[in-house]
Design a protein around this motif. Structure first.
Motif, mmCIF file in Angstrom:
data_model
loop_
_atom_site.group_PDB
_atom_site.id
_atom_site.type_symbol
_atom_site.label_atom_id
_atom_site.label_comp_id
_atom_site.label_asym_id
_atom_site.label_seq_id
_atom_site.Cartn_x
_atom_site.Cartn_y
_atom_site.Cartn_z
ATOM 1 N N THR A 14 9.275 4.149 3.673
ATOM 2 C CA THR A 14 10.594 3.627 3.331
ATOM 3 C C THR A 14 10.581 2.209 2.781
ATOM 4 O OG1 THR A 14 10.934 2.869 5.623
ATOM 5 C CG2 THR A 14 11.676 5.101 5.073
ATOM 6 N N TRP A 15 9.452 1.503 2.902
ATOM 7 C CA TRP A 15 9.399 0.113 2.442
ATOM 8 C C TRP A 15 7.992 -0.216 1.971
ATOM 9 C CZ3 TRP A 15 6.526 -4.058 4.447
ATOM 10 C CH2 TRP A 15 6.845 -5.332 3.904
ATOM 11 N N THR A 16 7.908 -1.013 0.921
ATOM 12 C CA THR A 16 6.626 -1.454 0.382
ATOM 13 C C THR A 16 6.676 -2.963 0.170
ATOM 14 O OG1 THR A 16 6.326 0.647 -0.794
ATOM 15 C CG2 THR A 16 4.975 -1.208 -1.524
ATOM 16 N N PRO A 17 5.640 -3.716 0.545
ATOM 17 C CA PRO A 17 5.654 -5.163 0.322
ATOM 18 C C PRO A 17 5.765 -5.485 -1.167
ATOM 19 C CG PRO A 17 3.887 -4.544 1.823
ATOM 20 C CD PRO A 17 4.431 -3.275 1.250
ATOM 21 N N PRO A 18 6.460 -6.535 -1.512
ATOM 22 C CA PRO A 18 6.584 -6.923 -2.920
ATOM 23 C C PRO A 18 5.203 -7.140 -3.551
ATOM 24 C CG PRO A 18 8.104 -8.176 -1.553
ATOM 25 C CD PRO A 18 7.216 -7.433 -0.609
ATOM 26 N N GLY A 19 5.078 -6.674 -4.785
ATOM 27 C CA GLY A 19 3.838 -6.882 -5.514
ATOM 28 C C GLY A 19 2.759 -5.852 -5.267
ATOM 29 N N ILE A 20 3.037 -4.857 -4.422
ATOM 30 C CA ILE A 20 2.050 -3.813 -4.136
ATOM 31 C C ILE A 20 2.574 -2.474 -4.635
ATOM 32 C CG2 ILE A 20 0.909 -2.516 -2.291
ATOM 33 C CD1 ILE A 20 0.676 -5.038 -0.712
ATOM 34 N N ASP A 21 1.706 -1.724 -5.278
ATOM 35 C CA ASP A 21 2.079 -0.410 -5.786
ATOM 36 C C ASP A 21 2.439 0.512 -4.620
ATOM 37 O OD1 ASP A 21 2.030 1.767 -7.952
ATOM 38 O OD2 ASP A 21 0.623 2.541 -6.461
ATOM 39 N N PRO A 125 7.812 19.137 29.194
ATOM 40 C CA PRO A 125 7.605 19.863 27.945
ATOM 41 C C PRO A 125 7.590 18.999 26.696
ATOM 42 C CG PRO A 125 9.845 20.199 28.738
ATOM 43 C CD PRO A 125 9.122 19.442 29.815
ATOM 44 N N VAL A 126 8.188 17.800 26.753
ATOM 45 C CA VAL A 126 8.325 16.960 25.560
ATOM 46 C C VAL A 126 8.125 15.496 25.937
ATOM 47 C CG1 VAL A 126 9.910 16.175 23.729
ATOM 48 C CG2 VAL A 126 9.911 18.573 24.418
ATOM 49 N N ALA A 127 7.517 14.743 25.019
ATOM 50 C CA ALA A 127 7.397 13.296 25.176
ATOM 51 C C ALA A 127 7.670 12.639 23.838
ATOM 52 C CB ALA A 127 6.005 12.909 25.683
ATOM 53 N N VAL A 128 8.291 11.479 23.865
ATOM 54 C CA VAL A 128 8.576 10.742 22.636
ATOM 55 C C VAL A 128 8.157 9.290 22.802
ATOM 56 C CG1 VAL A 128 10.481 12.226 21.892
ATOM 57 C CG2 VAL A 128 10.955 10.278 23.382
ATOM 58 N N ALA A 129 7.680 8.707 21.711
ATOM 59 C CA ALA A 129 7.338 7.288 21.682
ATOM 60 C C ALA A 129 8.250 6.616 20.669
ATOM 61 C CB ALA A 129 5.877 7.090 21.271
ATOM 62 N N PRO A 130 9.027 5.619 21.074
ATOM 63 C CA PRO A 130 9.958 4.972 20.141
ATOM 64 C C PRO A 130 9.230 4.117 19.117
ATOM 65 C CG PRO A 130 9.965 3.837 22.251
ATOM 66 C CD PRO A 130 9.115 5.057 22.438
ATOM 67 N N ALA A 131 9.851 3.963 17.965
ATOM 68 C CA ALA A 131 9.370 3.012 16.967
ATOM 69 C C ALA A 131 9.928 1.647 17.309
ATOM 70 C CB ALA A 131 9.810 3.441 15.572
ATOM 71 N N GLU A 132 9.053 0.650 17.353
ATOM 72 C CA GLU A 132 9.495 -0.709 17.600
ATOM 73 C C GLU A 132 9.602 -1.462 16.273
ATOM 74 O OE1 GLU A 132 6.690 -2.262 20.394
ATOM 75 O OE2 GLU A 132 7.552 -1.140 22.068
ATOM 76 N N MET A 183 5.350 0.113 9.724
ATOM 77 C CA MET A 183 5.486 -0.860 8.642
ATOM 78 C C MET A 183 6.711 -0.527 7.794
ATOM 79 S SD MET A 183 3.079 -3.113 8.950
ATOM 80 C CE MET A 183 3.305 -2.975 10.736
ATOM 81 N N ARG A 184 7.857 -1.048 8.224
ATOM 82 C CA ARG A 184 9.119 -0.720 7.544
ATOM 83 C C ARG A 184 9.927 -1.949 7.142
ATOM 84 N NH1 ARG A 184 11.886 3.783 11.203
ATOM 85 N NH2 ARG A 184 11.440 2.242 12.839
ATOM 86 N N GLY A 185 9.291 -3.115 7.165
ATOM 87 C CA GLY A 185 9.997 -4.312 6.756
ATOM 88 C C GLY A 185 9.105 -5.528 6.876
ATOM 89 N N PRO A 186 9.542 -6.664 6.344
ATOM 90 C CA PRO A 186 8.729 -7.884 6.366
ATOM 91 C C PRO A 186 8.320 -8.315 7.767
ATOM 92 C CG PRO A 186 10.573 -8.128 4.838
ATOM 93 C CD PRO A 186 10.805 -6.845 5.584
ATOM 94 N N ALA A 187 9.209 -8.146 8.756
ATOM 95 C CA ALA A 187 8.870 -8.568 10.111
ATOM 96 C C ALA A 187 7.720 -7.751 10.683
ATOM 97 C CB ALA A 187 10.098 -8.455 11.019
ATOM 98 N N ASP A 188 7.670 -6.460 10.351
ATOM 99 C CA ASP A 188 6.577 -5.621 10.825
ATOM 100 C C ASP A 188 5.260 -6.066 10.190
ATOM 101 O OD1 ASP A 188 8.418 -3.930 12.239
ATOM 102 O OD2 ASP A 188 8.916 -3.002 10.321
ATOM 103 N N LEU A 189 5.329 -6.427 8.934
ATOM 104 C CA LEU A 189 4.122 -6.860 8.229
ATOM 105 C C LEU A 189 3.560 -8.136 8.841
ATOM 106 C CD1 LEU A 189 2.340 -6.149 5.760
ATOM 107 C CD2 LEU A 189 3.779 -7.689 4.420
#
Length: 211
Positions: A14-21, A125-132, A183-189
């Protein structure tokens, strides 16, 4: 002993750093996640991808890695593919009993975090891990096969753990395990730690060197 598999779902980024293909970015992220899966113990690994994006799987998988082509990039589609594979085995070989589906845009996720996603399936039966970090959604979801009928449609980019628990007969049927950033935004990067081993393809792309 249960036969378990961890599947990297090579869905859209959903997101790509500026300047990278965007295609190179997506490939680097997927390569790092696939490489991490190859280091996990006591599980088998695979990738899932739509037919349109088969090129990405071909670019990052290790020789012999199982590739599942799914109609849509969702955990439910992966579960259906694995369940179908299990049902189709008429040679006496056992299919998978447990499956975890993880997002392919978390290049520095620790293997221990993925292991914790499978651990609760011994009793639930089910487990989930949230995205931070940036955005909602999940890092991954794990389930016993066949998956329970109450499991709702899941989207790793939008589904929240609370929504999965609400769909269950009892909230305790869904374990919520440790999360990790995608990796979905500048803060994650900026949260990527150069001192931590791994995420080599992403590191190389960000540093301007060939991945």
């Amino acid at each position: 002993m249960s036969r378990r598999v961890v599947v990297a779902l090579l869905g859209p980024v959903t997101w790509t750093p500026p300047g990278i293909d965007p295609a190179r970015w997506r490939t680097a992220l997927a390569e790092d996640v696939v490489d991490l899966l190859a280091t996990l113990n006591e599980v088998e690994t695979a990738v899932a991808v739509t037919t349109r994006d088969r090129w990405l799987a071909d670019a990052v998988v290790w020789p012999g890695t199982q590739v599942y082509e799914v109609p849509e990039p969702t955990p439910n589609a992966v579960f259906a593919a694995l369940a179908g594979d299990r049902a189709a085995r008429e040679d006496g070989a056992a299919g998978y009993d447990q499956v975890a589906v993880v997002a392919a845009d978390a290049p520095d996720v620790p293997g221990l975090t993925l292991g914790k996603l499978l651990r609760p399936l011994s009793t639930r039966p089910v487990a989930v891990a949230p995205a931070e970090g940036s955005g909602a959604g999940l890092l991954g979801v794990a389930a016993r096969l066949p998956v329970p009928a109450w499991l709702p449609a899941l989207d790793l980019d939008t589904t929240e753990p609370a929504g999965v628990r609400r769909a269950a007969p009892s909230p305790g049927d869904v374990a919520v395990t440790a999360g990790w950033r995608r990796m979905r935004g500048p803060a994650d990067l900026t949260a990527l730690d150069p001192a931590v081993e791994g995420w080599e393809a992403t590191r190389a792309l960000l540093s301007g060197r060939p991945a």
